[in-house]
Design a protein around this motif. Sequence first.
Motif, mmCIF file in Angstrom:
data_model
loop_
_atom_site.group_PDB
_atom_site.id
_atom_site.type_symbol
_atom_site.label_atom_id
_atom_site.label_comp_id
_atom_site.label_asym_id
_atom_site.label_seq_id
_atom_site.Cartn_x
_atom_site.Cartn_y
_atom_site.Cartn_z
ATOM 1 N N ASN A 112 0.831 -1.210 0.000
ATOM 2 C CA ASN A 112 0.000 0.000 0.000
ATOM 3 C C ASN A 112 0.865 1.258 0.000
ATOM 4 N N ALA A 113 1.952 1.205 0.767
ATOM 5 C CA ALA A 113 2.859 2.361 0.837
ATOM 6 C C ALA A 113 3.472 2.634 -0.536
ATOM 7 N N TRP A 144 -8.957 0.563 -10.975
ATOM 8 C CA TRP A 144 -7.841 -0.362 -11.214
ATOM 9 C C TRP A 144 -7.503 -1.144 -9.941
ATOM 10 N N LEU A 145 -7.397 -0.418 -8.851
ATOM 11 C CA LEU A 145 -7.038 -1.086 -7.595
ATOM 12 C C LEU A 145 -8.135 -2.053 -7.157
ATOM 13 N N ALA A 146 -9.383 -1.649 -7.308
ATOM 14 C CA ALA A 146 -10.479 -2.486 -6.814
ATOM 15 C C ALA A 146 -10.676 -3.735 -7.657
ATOM 16 N N SER A 152 -8.002 -5.164 -4.707
ATOM 17 C CA SER A 152 -7.687 -4.610 -3.381
ATOM 18 C C SER A 152 -8.961 -4.370 -2.582
ATOM 19 N N SER A 153 -8.831 -4.466 -1.268
ATOM 20 C CA SER A 153 -9.974 -4.189 -0.393
ATOM 21 C C SER A 153 -10.154 -2.670 -0.271
ATOM 22 N N HIS A 154 -11.283 -2.267 0.286
ATOM 23 C CA HIS A 154 -11.525 -0.830 0.458
ATOM 24 C C HIS A 154 -10.482 -0.195 1.373
ATOM 25 N N VAL A 155 -10.074 -0.935 2.383
ATOM 26 C CA VAL A 155 -9.048 -0.418 3.309
ATOM 27 C C VAL A 155 -7.735 -0.192 2.556
ATOM 28 N N GLU A 156 -7.383 -1.162 1.732
ATOM 29 C CA GLU A 156 -6.140 -1.045 0.968
ATOM 30 C C GLU A 156 -6.209 0.094 -0.044
ATOM 31 N N SER A 182 -3.826 3.279 -0.206
ATOM 32 C CA SER A 182 -3.016 3.531 -1.396
ATOM 33 C C SER A 182 -3.297 4.896 -2.010
ATOM 34 N N LEU A 183 -4.534 5.371 -1.872
ATOM 35 C CA LEU A 183 -4.909 6.618 -2.546
ATOM 36 C C LEU A 183 -5.029 7.797 -1.590
ATOM 37 N N GLY A 184 -4.850 7.540 -0.297
ATOM 38 C CA GLY A 184 -4.969 8.630 0.662
ATOM 39 C C GLY A 184 -6.394 9.115 0.810
#
Lengths: 191, 186
Positions: free
Chosen positions: A77-78, A141-143, A148-152, A156-158
């Motif tokens: 995520n970082a 893209w992330l989802a 990726s989960s909502h938390v992730e 990742s996107l702040g």
Amino acid sequence: MTIARTALVATAPSADGTFVMREDEFRLLYDRTSRPLWVYLWRLTRDAHAADDLLQDTYYRFLRTPGRYESERHERNALYRIATTLVRDGLRRGHPVSEALPEDGAGGLAGASDAVHATADRTDVQRALARLRPRDRELLWLAYAEGSSHVEIAASLGLRTGSIKMLLSRARRRMADLLQRRVASPGEPGS
Amino acid sequence: MTRRTPGRVRQLPDTRVARHCNREDDVLAHLIETPHTPLSAPLQAHLGECAGCRDLALVGSALRLDHATALAQVRVPSAGQVWWRAELRARQDAAARATRPITVASGLAAACLLGLLASVAGALAWWVRDWLQDQPLVHALLAPLAGPGTWTAHWSGNATPALAVGALLAVTLLAASAVLAAWREQ
Ligand SMILES: [Zn+2]
């Protein structure tokens, strides 16, 4: 319920203290993350050379930034957070990544053959992504591409985790419209 | 009879975009975990009546496919190459940081030097004025142009303090710009 995994990602600074981890640790991280990260950067910028540069820059900044990661997902995520910030900074500085729409077979992967991009489906996806707002692109893209989960995604996107569901829903609606419009438009050459 | 399990669709103010269906997780799980198997009959039936889940299936499957294909083709530089470049850049950054104080110091030194030159010029102006006043030839040459005594009076009355103030202003401006340049660089 939640298992504390503190210090699961235990890294030691490089010998001269320049980086937050040693080269052997970096190799493991890089092998695990570089390919999806490159594809993410490429999908956000639609420019293979920009993705190459941003990939290098992302890892450099990661290596120089002290941080404690509870898991490999946190570490990932970082990395995505840094990558996303770099792409947004590029946009703010006026890199026109969302201006030119990809033509069939254009904007391809580094080293990939043109045939890879020849399918109408993938071109449609590229075009639809290109027409979306940057944040919608990132979210979708992330989802869905990365699962990726909502938390992730929030990490990742702040963004706030609570806002992800609504933002995703809207972005998905917009992309579905674009994809359906594309499918519905008759007489498109190459489709 | 087909048992349908339509998800509860909650209508939010923005009806076009803000639908949340409790079957979305099932659709997403299918896309991510078992993308190559057909949807179950109930889920398929649900897609027929839920626009939100249809969007999800359409967008999700398109992005999953695109991602999988791209991932299979991508070539990234080796970890060693990226590490080596990072080391190189770290060294360049360190060198740049090391030279930054020198840049600040040279900016300030330049400002001081210019200030010194301006002071010397001011002092010289006094000396030149005195020397010129002692030269009968200069008096003879300038007298027809400006009238007797006018030029030396003007010089001693206004120009020297003006020169000193100008020099002081120049030094202040130069010092300020040197500090500003150094701050910007940092
Ligand atoms: Zn639904």
